[in-house]
Write an enzyme that holds these catalytic residues in place. Structure first.
Site, mmCIF file in Angstrom:
data_model
loop_
_atom_site.group_PDB
_atom_site.id
_atom_site.type_symbol
_atom_site.label_atom_id
_atom_site.label_comp_id
_atom_site.label_asym_id
_atom_site.label_seq_id
_atom_site.Cartn_x
_atom_site.Cartn_y
_atom_site.Cartn_z
ATOM 1 N N THR A 178 27.338 -6.938 -24.569
ATOM 2 C CA THR A 178 27.668 -8.093 -23.731
ATOM 3 C C THR A 178 26.667 -9.237 -23.890
ATOM 4 O OG1 THR A 178 26.428 -7.067 -21.941
ATOM 5 C CG2 THR A 178 28.782 -6.664 -21.966
ATOM 6 N N SER A 179 25.622 -9.050 -24.696
ATOM 7 C CA SER A 179 24.601 -10.093 -24.861
ATOM 8 C C SER A 179 24.857 -10.874 -26.153
ATOM 9 C CB SER A 179 23.224 -9.444 -24.899
ATOM 10 O OG SER A 179 23.052 -8.772 -26.129
ATOM 11 N N ASP B 221 27.634 2.570 -14.650
ATOM 12 C CA ASP B 221 26.548 3.203 -15.382
ATOM 13 C C ASP B 221 25.711 3.923 -14.342
ATOM 14 O OD1 ASP B 221 24.924 3.953 -17.403
ATOM 15 O OD2 ASP B 221 24.197 1.963 -17.918
ATOM 16 N N LYS C 234 18.812 -6.922 -15.684
ATOM 17 C CA LYS C 234 19.573 -5.777 -15.179
ATOM 18 C C LYS C 234 18.989 -5.270 -13.873
ATOM 19 C CE LYS C 234 22.228 -2.865 -18.296
ATOM 20 N NZ LYS C 234 22.228 -1.637 -19.079
#
Lengths: 492, 492
Positions: B202-203, B260, B292
């Site tokens: 996603t980065s 997650d 995060k």
């Protein structure tokens, strides 16, 4: 991005799927389970991405579409379609909320159930919902909302009557074909009871399988309405009509792990009742070894839950806790059970008395709910009015058979006899059901078991305890093999 | 039952699937997700049942098989195969146990992970495992067992060395390409550091995406071993080797809901470290808005968990909590980040000092773990030994580029300037990453963002804050559109 259609020549019957080659998927940053909007001219549809690793499955520059997507787009092989990334449905956010242990609101639950019914969620997403409902539990409010959502997202049988009766048995007891006796008793007494039943999933027969021996059970809703308006009752297969369709889709993801959360169990049962506009529901909870509910404590807990949720739905619920420690009736399997039912309705001396007694008890409880005398149940049965009503219902649904003498069990049979004299101390539901299923029930209508004895009966050495029936020798052989491992009967 | 093969002409890349027509499925009492054993001559395989509702997909009397099953059976279209019911794998029982909230034993977890790796579980079954691990949590014992199972079920890089170093960053910070500086510093200092990295999900870039600008990163395990034995280090893509392969399969079912669980996060990270036989691991936990991990409290909790699980695995773990409130380095996107890395290694005056500082800090912490002086880190960097080591590693892996001047960002660009004079109070990781991705990173290697300013820097009105690079005008246009919605930068 423009891609060329490849007709995959399969149908999923569920969510729409579009398969991209992994090279295209990487180029457009699309991953497994992402959604895309596929457009051809003015038509468009949303599909879930699956990724093909080989050019053989889906070549670069192509998109593999299944039957349902092709129909929605009116597209054929080699057409060009336009593809755009599409957001996940909002319901996925609500499923995550439940996974995190937060209570869902009624509109959130409705959105999830709508998306399940419309095939907008993948199996993985639906599994997360079921799993979270199981591990986190559903609150009373959530269970009521789930039940209402399941009703709203399907068809509803509307009748200009009040009250409307229904019954449900929690199950696990072999035989136990009470619905087919209770419905005609109540219908004969003037009560309205539009009964939809299920087919067997793991038992040797569901009510729908057994009723199918006597009449058609797959009827459209309009026909069911006419039959009930004319006869006061019906006994049909719920699967043939679109009542609470979310239930089947939920069961599909519950089955692989055989899980059934209490909230889902309550919602699933009561949604089916709400879908036929029932106002008064009797729940039969059999307890005992082999039944679904093992202890009185568990049964009482379930009783309270049913009553709470029923109240929230505006449904009157009465619960009876019954003996589920052994099979009820003599026959196990569609033909053998149908025969038992007719014998009870005809007041035949060879009718199984345990089945008759249990049916009368359930009918009496429902008469009490209707504010009527308990006595009416046996009056209807003894006078033959219940049998007449059953014949009327059978004819209305499409008669197949009304005479027990014409009901023939499978031609291959095996007698199980007592190895010693004594008293029968145990007849195990699970073992009996398993043997009957392996003999071919419910697919082979004549397959099953006929019990000559019940618990506490005395047997002489060599006396027949039951007969296994099958429609071919091979299945009989399999059943006898299993019988040798698990006879399920103790003689002391 | 004997059925005729229909070659479905698709591959699943996962579990084997056999499609039966619904008529056959009903006849043999087979349901969606049941297992069957398919036999042709002496060859046999187990597949999961899917049910076709139309004769077009799979006609009655046929079984639709996918590529993998056909290969396993050496079967072709129109062959006859024999089909038998097969039990579910034992791991399904253990998954249910976890769903019921009971702790799993190490052998039970190993069985589940083995079945995931061998494609023996369906997506629904794996989802139940992940979902239960998420809602019920994994105990310390379970997390250690899961990590070990993930290592054991894949390949392992074995090196005749001790200690073996590794590092991991929890992520969420744009730029931050520390691995590519830390590995050559430590390798130059004589420490062994066989680093495998991931690509971006996603980065705008993962370390593997950025290293790929300079050298090959998809190398077989035997080659990686030789490189590390020769140079002390490597920077390769973990996805090209079969290290802890369960991880990717687990991520596949976590992604649809972006869940997650802590246990899975710990196991996933430490399994990758264990797979290259690491004994000493540095965990970088950046905290701050957009990272995060948002708070120090969360970071300290995670630190303790890492140390506990590391201990159980016999791994020395050191944790550093770093500032993750803004991007680190000037470049965001593969080419721009690779340039930053080379400039730092070459001690160029135009090298981003925040990246240099952070890399030195991480390298120092790892030198301390090795019982060496912190000073060695800057000595290796300042003397040019770290750069020489990087050139050696790049050449060993297959050189693509070693000169920053040859690294060209995308030819289309857009400058973002300050609307007023002031001090930059916020540069948001999430917004910067999103703009860089929409500009094309990491697929378009030259796409991304170059930052001229960092937090607390002063800007004049009209001064450039950053430039967006893209490889084509359309993607640049999309990025600029998004930029107008979320500039991600506050000037006060």
């Amino acid at each position: 991005m423009k891609l060329v259609v490849k007709d995959m020549d399969i149908a999923t019957g569920g969510i729409l799927i579009a398969i991209l080659n992994e090279v295209d998927a990487e180029k457009f940053d699309l991953h497994h389970e992402d959604r895309i909007r596929v457009k051809k001219g003015s038509r468009e549809t949303v599909a879930v991405v699956d990724i093909a690793e080989s050019e053989k499955a889906v070549p670069i520059g192509k998109v593999g579409l299944f039957e349902e997507s092709l129909d929605a787009l009116r597209a054929v092989d080699k057409d060009i379609v336009d593809i755009k990334m599409e957001k996940k449905p909002e319901s996925v956010k609500f499923i995550k909320k439940k996974l995190e242990g937060k209570e869902l609101t009624s509109p959130e639950i409705l959105t999830i159930v709508e998306d399940i019914v419309k095939n907008k969620l993948t199996a993985i997403e639906t599994t997360y919902f079921i799993s979270a409902s199981y591990t986190k539990g559903l609150s009373e409010k959530e269970t009521i909302a789930l039940t209402k959502a399941m009703i709203e997202t399907g068809d509803v049988l509307k009748l200009e009557r009040y009250p409307i009766f229904d019954k449900h048995c929690i199950g696990g007891v072999a035989g136990n074909r009470t619905t087919m006796v209770v419905v005609p008793i109540l219908a004969a007494a003037g009560l309205t009871i539009p009964k939809t039943s299920s087919r067997s999933i793991t038992s040797p027969a569901g009510t729908a399988d057994t009723m199918e021996v006597l009449a058609d059970v797959s009827l459209p809703l309009s026909k069911i309405k006419k039959i009930v308006e004319k006869t006061n009752g019906c006994i049909v297969w719920g699967g043939a009509v679109n009542l609470a369709p979310a239930d089947d889709k939920i069961i599909k993801v519950e089955n692989p792990l055989s899980i059934d959360s209490e909230g889902n169990l309550l919602a699933s049962i009561l949604a089916k009742k709400g879908s036929v506009s029932s106002t008064h529901v009797l729940i039969d909870i059999p307890i005992g070894r082999g039944a679904k509910i093992r202890s009185k404590k568990e049964a009482l807990h379930l009783k309270r839950e049913f009553e709470k949720i029923g109240k929230g739905l505006g449904m009157k619920i009465r619960t009876v806790i019954t003996d589920g420690s052994q099979p009820i009736g003599n026959g196990i399997g569609p033909v053998l059970e149908a025969k038992d039912v007719l014998l009870v309705l005809m007041n035949s001396p060879s009718a199984p008395q345990d089945l008759r007694k249990k049916c009368l008890r359930l009918a009496e409880e429902m008469l009490v709910m209707a504010g009527k005398s308990r006595k009416i149940a046996s009056e209807m049965l003894d006078s033959g009015k219940a049998y007449e009503k059953m014949v009327e219902i059978i004819k209305a649904q499409g008669e197949k058979c009304i005479l027990p003498a014409l009901l023939k069990p499978g031609k291959c049979k095996y007698d199980f006899t007592a190895a010693k004299a004594g008293r029968i101390s145990r007849i195990d539901n699970i073992s009996i059901s398993k043997i009957a299923r392996i003999a071919g029930a419910p697919i082979d209508k004549g397959a099953g078991i006929y019990l000559y004895k019940h618990k506490d009966d005395r047997v002489a050495k060599g006396e027949k305890i039951f007969t296994i029936y099958a429609e071919n020798q091979q299945k009989l052989k399999f059943a006898v093999e299993i019988l040798k491992e698990i006879d399920g009967i103790d003689v002391k």
